[in-house]
Design an enzyme around this catalytic site. Structure first.
Site, short mmCIF file in Angstrom:
data_model
loop_
_atom_site.label_atom_id
_atom_site.label_comp_id
_atom_site.label_asym_id
_atom_site.label_seq_id
_atom_site.Cartn_x
_atom_site.Cartn_y
_atom_site.Cartn_z
N HIS A 60 0.82 -1.23 0.00
CA HIS A 60 0.00 0.00 0.00
C HIS A 60 0.84 1.27 0.00
O HIS A 60 0.32 2.37 0.15
CB HIS A 60 -0.93 0.00 1.22
CG HIS A 60 -2.21 0.72 0.99
ND1 HIS A 60 -2.59 1.84 1.71
CD2 HIS A 60 -3.20 0.50 0.10
CE1 HIS A 60 -3.76 2.26 1.29
NE2 HIS A 60 -4.16 1.48 0.31
N ASP B 12 17.37 9.05 -7.25
CA ASP B 12 18.82 9.08 -7.04
C ASP B 12 19.20 8.78 -5.59
O ASP B 12 19.99 9.49 -4.97
CB ASP B 12 19.41 10.43 -7.46
CG ASP B 12 19.43 10.60 -8.98
OD1 ASP B 12 19.49 9.58 -9.67
OD2 ASP B 12 19.37 11.74 -9.45
N LYS C 294 3.01 4.50 -1.24
CA LYS C 294 2.98 5.46 -2.34
C LYS C 294 4.18 6.38 -2.17
O LYS C 294 4.05 7.49 -1.67
CB LYS C 294 1.69 6.30 -2.34
CG LYS C 294 0.40 5.50 -2.53
CD LYS C 294 -0.33 5.38 -1.23
CE LYS C 294 -1.66 4.67 -1.42
NZ LYS C 294 -2.34 4.46 -0.12
#
Length: 238
Positions: A160, A167, A162
């Site tokens: 779940h 880099d 996000k």
């Protein structure tokens, strides 16, 4: 005993030359230090973006102008499209890597930005919630053909997260080591994008969500470590 320039011209020339070289080295070191410090300061970012009803007002207008290929100057200071463009701007700055853990991903603008990054030879890894063998957005399959690596969780439950690491230090070091170069990679500055929002049209344009962007070294390191751990644990296309 002090010597004069007239009586010892060679020694005087050597001393002056050595002093000039030493001074030049000091100035060059100071210049590089200031230059690197300014670059580091410019790369620092700490932002919070809110997706709410104040930003939804102009969203459809942006979409309409985009479909007609026209530029739209938006007066809305809470504009959702500005938040999206900020993500795209950061993705465009990636030099070596983009690691993206996203429960759901279908934003055309984000997918386009990822495609452009692949064209720049940026290594992109994507962790999604659904198994890779299931039908994913066709655009993601196109990105996979262009070099995108994808994995998903093999366990019951949901991936779940996000978040995105651009880099990440350890990731850049690993990529650079594969190149077998005898010198260090160019200076890069990690950025983390994290929040409640899925990078989807619905998440950006219909929900109340939040997004935090930071270049804080420790936070970036923690997110990179978790992504690397999941990548080794999960199954995927590579």
């Amino acid at each position: 005993m002090f010597f004069s320039k007239k009586t010892h011209p060679i020694w005087s020339t050597l001393i002056i030359g050595a002093g000039t070289i030493a001074a030049s080295e000091v100035l060059w070191y100071f210049y590089n230090y200031v230059h690197d410090l300014l670059k580091w300061q410019q790369a620092q970012v700490h932002e919070v973006h809110m997706f709410n009803e104040l930003g939804f007002e102009c969203f459809q207008e942006h979409r309409a102008h985009s479909q007609r290929g026209k530029f739209f100057t938006c007066p809305n200071t809470h504009c959702t499209q500005r938040h999206i463009e900020r993500i795209i701007e950061l993705l465009a700055r990636a030099k070596f890597s983009i690691d993206l853990a996203m429960y759901s991903l279908n934003s055309p603008e984000i997918l386009l930005a990822l495609g452009k990054a692949l064209q720049r030879n940026v290594a992109i890894r994507l962790i999604v919630s659904q198994p890779v063998v299931t039908p994913i957005n066709g655009n993601i399959f196109n990105l996979m053909r262009a070099g995108l690596k994808v994995r998903s969780q093999p366990f019951v439950g949901l991936m779940h997260h996000k978040f995105c690491v651009i880099d990440g230090r350890t990731r850049v070091d690993h990529i650079w080591s594969l190149k077998r170069r005898s010198y260090d990679p160019p200076a890069t500055y990690s950025v983390v994008i994290n929040g409640s929002v899925n990078w989807t049209q619905g998440g950006f344009g219909a929900n109340w969500e939040n997004l935090v962007i930071t270049s804080h070294h420790r936070i970036a390191s923690e997110f990179q470590a978790e992504f690397d751990r999941m990548w080794e644990t999960f199954v995927g296309s590579d």
